[in-house]
Write a protein that holds these residues in place. Structure first.
Motif, short mmCIF file in Angstrom:
data_model
loop_
_atom_site.label_atom_id
_atom_site.label_comp_id
_atom_site.label_asym_id
_atom_site.label_seq_id
_atom_site.Cartn_x
_atom_site.Cartn_y
_atom_site.Cartn_z
N GLN A 163 0.83 -1.20 0.00
CA GLN A 163 0.00 0.00 0.00
C GLN A 163 0.87 1.26 0.00
N ASP A 164 2.04 1.16 0.64
CA ASP A 164 2.97 2.29 0.72
C ASP A 164 4.01 2.27 -0.40
N GLY A 165 3.82 1.38 -1.38
CA GLY A 165 4.73 1.36 -2.53
C GLY A 165 5.97 0.53 -2.35
N GLY A 166 5.94 -0.39 -1.39
CA GLY A 166 7.12 -1.21 -1.13
C GLY A 166 6.81 -2.69 -1.12
N ALA A 167 7.81 -3.45 -0.70
CA ALA A 167 7.65 -4.89 -0.59
C ALA A 167 8.53 -5.40 0.54
N ILE A 168 8.15 -6.54 1.07
CA ILE A 168 8.92 -7.18 2.13
C ILE A 168 9.15 -8.63 1.75
N SER A 169 10.35 -9.11 2.00
CA SER A 169 10.67 -10.51 1.73
C SER A 169 11.28 -11.13 2.98
N TYR A 170 10.86 -12.35 3.25
CA TYR A 170 11.43 -13.12 4.35
C TYR A 170 12.80 -13.61 3.93
N ARG A 171 13.79 -13.49 4.81
CA ARG A 171 15.14 -13.97 4.52
C ARG A 171 15.52 -15.16 5.40
N SER A 172 15.32 -15.02 6.74
CA SER A 172 15.72 -16.12 7.62
C SER A 172 15.12 -15.96 9.01
N PHE A 173 15.21 -17.05 9.78
CA PHE A 173 14.83 -17.06 11.19
C PHE A 173 15.90 -17.84 11.92
N ASN A 174 16.59 -17.15 12.84
CA ASN A 174 17.70 -17.79 13.54
C ASN A 174 17.74 -17.31 14.99
N GLU A 175 17.59 -18.24 15.91
CA GLU A 175 17.65 -17.97 17.35
C GLU A 175 16.74 -16.81 17.75
N GLY A 176 15.49 -16.84 17.28
CA GLY A 176 14.49 -15.84 17.65
C GLY A 176 14.47 -14.59 16.78
N VAL A 177 15.48 -14.42 15.93
CA VAL A 177 15.58 -13.22 15.10
C VAL A 177 15.11 -13.49 13.67
N VAL A 178 14.10 -12.74 13.25
CA VAL A 178 13.59 -12.82 11.89
C VAL A 178 14.30 -11.74 11.07
#
Length: 183
Positions: free
Chosen positions: A127-142
């Motif tokens: 909606q704000d003209g951007g995008a998000i992509s998942y990269r990784s999940f490691n020890e609680g950190v996304v």
């Protein structure tokens, strides 16, 4: 089909969304540099304008980042006309279609995180003209990657911490933090 183009400001003052009444692409594709646009006739043409500093396509819009020192009041009418003409002449966004990853992979927690990002976060970010992509999940950190108008946006840190991080922590107890991978 008569192509209509209208603009929308984004939270990033350097970027503007040029929205059209036609589906341009399934998914999204980012061309943050002139060099990255090599396989995109549309983005390549946009980069011929000296004030274009970034190009991002998603569904029915193109987000354009302008250079510092140029004003939207001066370049917006030029870009609207160009985008309209490019779409009418069916200028390709990508020479080769990349397969859009529809299936999520990883552990049960990783799949849950990806599903939440896809269902709840992606529409808001787009909606704000951007995008998000998942990269990784490691020890609680996304780790995610923000693209389009979200890349370098002054409010992206607030979006990341106050919005995305709080949502994921609430819905996935294993999540302790969300960070953005620099491009």
């Amino acid at each position: 089909m008569n192509i209509n183009v209208y603009t929308e400001l984004t939270p990033n003052p350097a970027t503007m969304k040029f929205i059209v009444n036609k589906l341009l692409i399934n998914g999204s594709v980012d061309f943050p540099t002139k060099e990255s646009a090599e396989h995109s006739p549309f983005a390549k043409e946009l980069y011929k304008f000296s004030f274009v500093n970034g190009v991002f396509f998603a569904s029915n819009f193109v987000t354009i980042t302008k250079t510092e020192g140029s004003e939207w009041a001066d370049v917006e009418p030029i870009m609207k006309e160009f985008v309209k003409g490019a779409i009418e002449s069916e200028l390709k966004i990508q020479l080769e279609e990349e397969a859009e990853a529809g299936n999520f992979e990883g552990t049960e927690t990783e799949v849950k995180i990806q599903q939440i990002l896809h269902d709840y976060v992606r529409p808001a970010v787009e909606q704000d003209g951007g995008a998000i992509s998942y990269r990784s999940f490691n020890e609680g950190v996304v780790t995610v990657e923000l693209r389009g108008s979200c890349s370098g946006c002054p409010s992206s840190t607030v979006t990341l911490k106050a919005g995305i991080e709080n949502l994921l922590k609430r819905m996935v107890p294993e999540v302790t933090e969300v960070v953005s991978e620099a491009l």
